[in-house]
Motif scaffolding. Structure first.
Motif, PDB file in Angstrom:
ATOM      1  N   THR A  43       0.967  -1.399  -0.039  1.00 49.81           N
ATOM      2  CA  THR A  43      -0.147   0.024   0.099  1.00 49.81           C
ATOM      3  C   THR A  43       0.836   1.340   0.011  1.00 49.81           C
ATOM      4  O   THR A  43       1.990   1.309   0.508  1.00 49.81           O
ATOM      5  N   GLU A  44       0.189   2.465  -0.678  1.00 50.47           N
ATOM      6  CA  GLU A  44       0.908   3.449  -0.291  1.00 50.47           C
ATOM      7  C   GLU A  44      -0.042   4.545   0.555  1.00 50.47           C
ATOM      8  O   GLU A  44       0.484   5.864   0.720  1.00 50.47           O
ATOM      9  N   LYS A  45      -0.942   4.044   1.237  1.00 46.80           N
ATOM     10  CA  LYS A  45      -1.969   4.701   2.099  1.00 46.80           C
ATOM     11  C   LYS A  45      -1.013   4.911   3.560  1.00 46.80           C
ATOM     12  O   LYS A  45      -0.289   4.079   3.719  1.00 46.80           O
ATOM     13  N   PRO A  46      -1.442   5.757   4.355  1.00 51.64           N
ATOM     14  CA  PRO A  46      -0.882   6.036   5.630  1.00 51.64           C
ATOM     15  C   PRO A  46      -1.453   4.679   6.127  1.00 51.64           C
ATOM     16  O   PRO A  46      -2.426   4.224   6.059  1.00 51.64           O
ATOM     17  N   LEU A  47      -0.416   4.254   7.096  1.00 46.92           N
ATOM     18  CA  LEU A  47      -0.892   2.817   7.784  1.00 46.92           C
ATOM     19  C   LEU A  47      -2.000   2.826   8.752  1.00 46.92           C
ATOM     20  O   LEU A  47      -2.613   1.760   8.919  1.00 46.92           O
ATOM     21  N   VAL A  48      -2.055   4.114   9.074  1.00 47.24           N
ATOM     22  CA  VAL A  48      -3.641   4.256  10.235  1.00 47.24           C
ATOM     23  C   VAL A  48      -4.779   3.873   9.355  1.00 47.24           C
ATOM     24  O   VAL A  48      -5.630   3.713  10.146  1.00 47.24           O
ATOM     25  N   LEU A  49      -4.790   3.873   8.280  1.00 50.90           N
ATOM     26  CA  LEU A  49      -6.014   3.811   7.203  1.00 50.90           C
ATOM     27  C   LEU A  49      -5.882   2.238   6.855  1.00 50.90           C
ATOM     28  O   LEU A  49      -7.276   2.047   6.166  1.00 50.90           O
TER      29      LEU A  49
END
Length: 301
Positions: A43-49
């Motif tokens: 993923t390239e999303k913030p980990l919290v998401l």
């Protein structure tokens, strides 16, 4: 596994990976740990998401963390490196682009006079400088010159992604005669991050010493400036009047680089420009309208 369980698992992974990398001497263990976790999670999303993780997450993270703990560069593990607005492909055996080199493009735009359409990148490595020019100057065309076949192949890939059809690669040794390179003159700018390390200055970082090719590090000669002097000589041959050379060098080579350009002749502006940390980093040399008379060069910091 619900979102709460995923985030608890990620917190544990971050703490354990950060500790492991810190114990291995990695300079930025927390930052690298986050990048490796995102890579393993795909993923390239913030980990919290994140609300789910792939089945192979633990195995992927273990392999990546083990490689980084052995001081393999993060960029090689991820297969990419950021450079200005781009994410470039990288590969083992090819010099990894550095953040300090990014300033070269700004210096070219600041000191270039008129059009910056025809640009040559000497000692291209991964093609970072040429790709950035193609990305940021839509009317530009770039010729990247590189001696190493693996690096030349990677350069071609990065140029094509940044500016399809506007970049090309020439495999050549700048220490010899290269008729195909000489034939492209006149050009508006020459950029270069050549090898420049003196023979006795062995890099301290394990990532550099073990993974960057020595051909891309050591500049040749007693002072490391054999290849940079060749770059300056080629810039003299290639640049149109008012065209500009931007060449990276070691922080102790500012005066020597200016002197090399003065000896070469043909430049009416010679400057040393520091990088963002204040260290002398770039030679800026502008091609004179005509050959200057002896003593007319301006050498300045």
């Amino acid at each position: 596994m619900d979102g709460l369980e995923v985030r608890a698992r990620l917190r544990t992974a971050l703490a354990e990976t950060t500790r492991r990398l810190g114990e291995a001497g990695v300079p930025s263990p927390s930052v690298d740990a986050r990048a490796l976790i995102a890579h393993a999670a795909g993923t390239e999303k913030p980990l919290v998401l994140l609300d789910e993780l792939p089945e192979e997450f633990a195995e992927q993270l273990e392999r990546a963390a083990a490689r980084r703990a052995q001081r393999e560069p993060l960029q090689l593990i991820l297969g990419r490196a950021p450079f200005r607005r781009l994410m470039l492909d990288v590969r083992p055996g090819v010099f990894i682009p550095r953040p300090e080199t990014e300033l070269a493009v700004d210096l070219m735009r600041e000191h270039g006079e008129g059009s910056l359409t025809e640009v040559v990148d000497l000692c291209a490595g991964s093609g970072a400088l040429g790709a950035a020019v193609l990305d940021e100057l839509p009317r530009s065309r770039v010729l990247s010159v590189e001696i190493d076949p693996a690096a030349a192949e990677l350069t071609a890939r990065n140029l094509e992604r940044a500016g399809a059809g506007r970049g090309r690669v020439l495999r050549a040794d700048l220490l010899g005669e290269v008729p195909e390179l000489a034939a492209v003159a006149p050009v508006d700018a020459v950029l270069s991050n050549p090898p420049y390390i003196p023979p006795e200055a062995v890099p301290r970082d394990a990532e550099v010493l073990a993974h960057d090719p020595h051909r891309a590090l050591f500049g040749g000669g007693d002072d490391g400036l054999e290849v940079p002097r060749a770059v300056i000589a080629w810039a003299h041959r290639l640049l149109r009047p008012g065209g500009v050379l931007i060449m990276e060098h070691a922080d102790v080579q500012g005066e020597a680089a200016r002197e090399a350009a003065a000896v070469c002749g043909g430049f009416d502006l010679l400057r040393t420009v520091p990088d963002l940390t204040g260290r002398d980093r770039f030679l800026v040399a502008r091609r004179a309208p005509e050959e200057p008379t002896s003593g007319s060069e301006r050498l300045s910091r």
